[in-house]
Design a protein around this motif. Structure first.
Motif, PDB file in Angstrom:
ATOM      1  N   MET A  29       0.839  -1.213   0.000  1.00 47.03           N
ATOM      2  CA  MET A  29       0.000   0.000   0.000  1.00 47.03           C
ATOM      3  C   MET A  29       0.871   1.259   0.000  1.00 47.03           C
ATOM      4  O   MET A  29       0.604   2.214  -0.716  1.00 47.03           O
ATOM      5  N   ARG A  30       1.925   1.241   0.824  1.00 45.84           N
ATOM      6  CA  ARG A  30       2.781   2.422   0.931  1.00 45.84           C
ATOM      7  C   ARG A  30       3.422   2.755  -0.415  1.00 45.84           C
ATOM      8  O   ARG A  30       3.450   3.915  -0.837  1.00 45.84           O
ATOM      9  N   ASP A  31       3.915   1.732  -1.118  1.00 46.04           N
ATOM     10  CA  ASP A  31       4.616   1.996  -2.379  1.00 46.04           C
ATOM     11  C   ASP A  31       3.666   2.550  -3.433  1.00 46.04           C
ATOM     12  O   ASP A  31       4.038   3.421  -4.210  1.00 46.04           O
ATOM     13  N   ARG A  32       2.437   2.057  -3.421  1.00 42.51           N
ATOM     14  CA  ARG A  32       1.470   2.578  -4.404  1.00 42.51           C
ATOM     15  C   ARG A  32       1.085   4.030  -4.045  1.00 42.51           C
ATOM     16  O   ARG A  32       0.994   4.888  -4.913  1.00 42.51           O
ATOM     17  N   LEU A  33       0.910   4.263  -2.770  1.00 43.19           N
ATOM     18  CA  LEU A  33       0.576   5.626  -2.332  1.00 43.19           C
ATOM     19  C   LEU A  33       1.715   6.586  -2.689  1.00 43.19           C
ATOM     20  O   LEU A  33       1.487   7.669  -3.229  1.00 43.19           O
ATOM     21  N   LEU A  34       2.936   6.141  -2.422  1.00 43.97           N
ATOM     22  CA  LEU A  34       4.099   6.988  -2.711  1.00 43.97           C
ATOM     23  C   LEU A  34       4.186   7.295  -4.208  1.00 43.97           C
ATOM     24  O   LEU A  34       4.328   8.456  -4.605  1.00 43.97           O
ATOM     25  N   ALA A  35       4.075   6.252  -5.021  1.00 41.31           N
ATOM     26  CA  ALA A  35       4.217   6.459  -6.464  1.00 41.31           C
ATOM     27  C   ALA A  35       3.151   7.447  -6.947  1.00 41.31           C
ATOM     28  O   ALA A  35       3.445   8.356  -7.734  1.00 41.31           O
ATOM     29  N   GLY A  36       1.941   7.313  -6.443  1.00 37.84           N
ATOM     30  CA  GLY A  36       0.855   8.207  -6.858  1.00 37.84           C
ATOM     31  C   GLY A  36       1.091   9.640  -6.397  1.00 37.84           C
ATOM     32  O   GLY A  36       0.895  10.590  -7.157  1.00 37.84           O
ATOM     33  N   LEU A  37       1.546   9.783  -5.155  1.00 36.11           N
ATOM     34  CA  LEU A  37       1.727  11.143  -4.621  1.00 36.11           C
ATOM     35  C   LEU A  37       2.916  11.842  -5.269  1.00 36.11           C
ATOM     36  O   LEU A  37       2.906  13.065  -5.444  1.00 36.11           O
TER      37      LEU A  37
ATOM     38  N   GLU B 179      -6.793  -0.939   0.178  1.00 34.84           N
ATOM     39  CA  GLU B 179      -6.417  -0.371  -1.117  1.00 34.84           C
ATOM     40  C   GLU B 179      -7.387   0.763  -1.487  1.00 34.84           C
ATOM     41  O   GLU B 179      -7.003   1.723  -2.162  1.00 34.84           O
ATOM     42  N   GLU B 180      -8.636   0.665  -1.025  1.00 40.23           N
ATOM     43  CA  GLU B 180      -9.622   1.729  -1.308  1.00 40.23           C
ATOM     44  C   GLU B 180      -9.216   3.029  -0.604  1.00 40.23           C
ATOM     45  O   GLU B 180      -9.450   4.116  -1.121  1.00 40.23           O
ATOM     46  N   ASP B 181      -8.622   2.900   0.568  1.00 41.78           N
ATOM     47  CA  ASP B 181      -8.143   4.105   1.268  1.00 41.78           C
ATOM     48  C   ASP B 181      -7.045   4.781   0.439  1.00 41.78           C
ATOM     49  O   ASP B 181      -6.980   6.005   0.344  1.00 41.78           O
ATOM     50  N   ILE B 182      -6.184   3.949  -0.147  1.00 42.45           N
ATOM     51  CA  ILE B 182      -5.087   4.506  -0.962  1.00 42.45           C
ATOM     52  C   ILE B 182      -5.700   5.220  -2.177  1.00 42.45           C
ATOM     53  O   ILE B 182      -5.322   6.357  -2.493  1.00 42.45           O
ATOM     54  N   ASP B 183      -6.669   4.563  -2.830  1.00 43.35           N
ATOM     55  CA  ASP B 183      -7.342   5.182  -3.983  1.00 43.35           C
ATOM     56  C   ASP B 183      -7.904   6.533  -3.583  1.00 43.35           C
ATOM     57  O   ASP B 183      -7.783   7.519  -4.298  1.00 43.35           O
ATOM     58  N   TYR B 184      -8.536   6.554  -2.424  1.00 44.87           N
ATOM     59  CA  TYR B 184      -9.219   7.765  -1.970  1.00 44.87           C
ATOM     60  C   TYR B 184      -8.221   8.910  -1.752  1.00 44.87           C
ATOM     61  O   TYR B 184      -8.416  10.028  -2.240  1.00 44.87           O
ATOM     62  N   VAL B 185      -7.112   8.601  -1.044  1.00 45.97           N
ATOM     63  CA  VAL B 185      -6.126   9.658  -0.787  1.00 45.97           C
ATOM     64  C   VAL B 185      -5.515  10.126  -2.105  1.00 45.97           C
ATOM     65  O   VAL B 185      -5.305  11.327  -2.318  1.00 45.97           O
TER      66      VAL B 185
END
Ligand code: PLP
Length: 418
Positions: free
Chosen positions: A294-302, A386-392
């Motif tokens: 989750m962290r890596d996907r969030l990081l890449a997106g941000l 993963e939905e939380d990551i999508d949301y952020v």
């Protein structure tokens, strides 16, 4: 937590999104697990009997007292097993702050005839830094080692700082703000070679990194931990004290904790800590895998947001920690607008709120103040999805864009896109 989701109506009422720019349904996303975690239901259930019928004082000799004592000892075993320690090396305290204070001041006072020099780092939690500052007022001398731009301590610098009169080395296991993991085994080895006691504040590492006090962490003499960082209750923690470690008592009074830490035991809290560490130890690998993903996907997106950078070490970091600076905006405004959208996280300003000063950690890694002020810490945990990551990832670019649009410093025509 899932029940705490907001409705689309409350989202529409938000003053920031009345034009319907953000179309995401508002949801509650807790991403501040480094601040504290929720108490897991299994933990709560384990604690309940000790708040109700099993209320006896563990020092009492009749049966409900003995039940409390047995529960405390069972929790000590659970924690010792998770740490690869002996149960006689575990002392329960009121949390990370007390454990740190005890380790630092207790060692300094016990060893003051041998010397007055302590080595630590400028990125420690205040529960280490402030006891050190206090000791300076009592005639001790403290060296604050330099850290690099990732917040890493160089073991060679530790060795170079050692003096004849050094009586303690304290370096945190993992940083609570930027997530950087320090080379604890190497520093411990140096400390042992020089016969200097070594303390580490592992409050942020426990439940995330496997520890073994007989192998990997065999050179650590004292280790602090706190239950509310690994889904246990608040107000309970422990200090691992390797057998034979020279230390003065910190709490004076009754003979509890084998006469080393006075005060009637927080039985329910201790039972909760035991259950929480048992669950965490059984789930370490899975937790690590889930957090990293989750962290890596969030990081890449941000990082796709222009002028956003990661703070802390890119690899040697906690699996659940992201610390990011968004240039040209203020972390506090970002935090408030995220809160409007149901997202809970922290900023990089001094942790005692009300101050816009960059934190001591961001200053120590040399982040310029104008960048440090736009810093946000997102720390993931067990109930994130993963939905939380999508949301952020959906709400953050909009919020950053809106704040930059009103920022006097953000002039896109003068800024080279990366
Ligand atoms: N040390 C570190 C690294 C922490 O992150 C914290 C809490 O945030 C503490 C110590 C203090 O622990 P407690 O809240 O249990 O007193």
């Amino acid at each position: 937590l899932r029940e705490a989701k907001y409705t689309i109506n409350s989202y529409c009422a938000s003053p920031y999104f009345h034009r319907g720019v953000l179309m995401a349904e508002k949801r509650f996303v807790y991403m501040d697990h480094a601040a504290t975690t929720f108490t897991k239901p299994e933990v709560f259930e384990a604690m309940l009997p000790f708040l109700k019928e099993h209320f006896g004082n563990p020092s009492s000799l009749y049966s409900i007292g003995r039940e409390g004592k047995e529960a405390v000892e069972a929790a000590r075993e659970q924690l010792a097993k998770a740490l690869g320690a002996n149960s006689e090396e575990i002392y329960f305290t009121s949390g990370g702050t007390e454990s740190d204070n005890w380790a630092i001041k207790g060692t300094a006072f016990a060893r003051r005839k041998r010397g007055k020099h302590i080595i630590t780092t400028p990125i420690e939690h205040h529960a280490v830094l402030y006891p050190c500052e206090y000791l300076e007022t009592q005639g001790f001398d403290v060296t604050y080692l330099p850290v690099d731009r990732y917040g890493l301590v160089d073991p060679a610098e530790v060795e170079a700082a050692i003096r004849e009169d050094t009586i303690l080395i304290s370096v945190m296991y993992a940083n609570n703000e930027i997530g950087t993991i320090e080379p604890i085994s190497e520093i411990g080895e140096i400390a042992q070679e020089h016969e200097i006691p070594f303390h580490t504040d592992a409050v942020q590492a426990i439940g995330k990194i496997p520890l073994d006090m007989k192998k990997k962490e065999r050179n650590v003499d004292m280790l602090s931990l706190s239950a509310h960082k690994f889904y246990g209750p608040k107000g309970i923690g422990a200090l691992f004290l390797r057998e034979g470690t020279e230390i003065d008592n910190y709490m004076h009074g009754g003979g509890q904790e084998r006469k080393k830490r006075a005060g009637t035991e927080n039985v329910a809290g201790i039972v909760g800590l035991g259950k929480a560490i048992e669950l965490a130890a059984a789930n370490l690998e899975e937790h690590d895998r889930k957090m990293r993903k989750m962290r890596d996907r969030l990081l890449a997106g941000l990082l796709e947001i222009p002028h956003c950078r990661l703070n802390g070490h890119p690899e040697k970091r906690l699996p659940d920690n992201l610390n990011l600076s968004f240039e040209y905006i203020e972390g506090e405004s970002l935090l408030l607008m995220l809160d409007e959208m149901g997202v809970c996280c922290s900023t990089g300003s001094a942790c005692s709120s009300g101050s816009l000063e960059p934190s001591h950690v961001l200053r120590a890694i040399g982040l310029p103040p104008e960048i440090a002020q736009g810093t946000l810490r997102l720390t993931l945990g067990d109930e994130n999805t993963e939905e939380d990551i999508d949301y952020v990832l959906e709400v953050m670019p909009e919020i950053v864009g809106k704040l930059r649009a009103i920022s006097p410093f953000y002039k896109p025509e003068n800024i080279c896109e990366k």
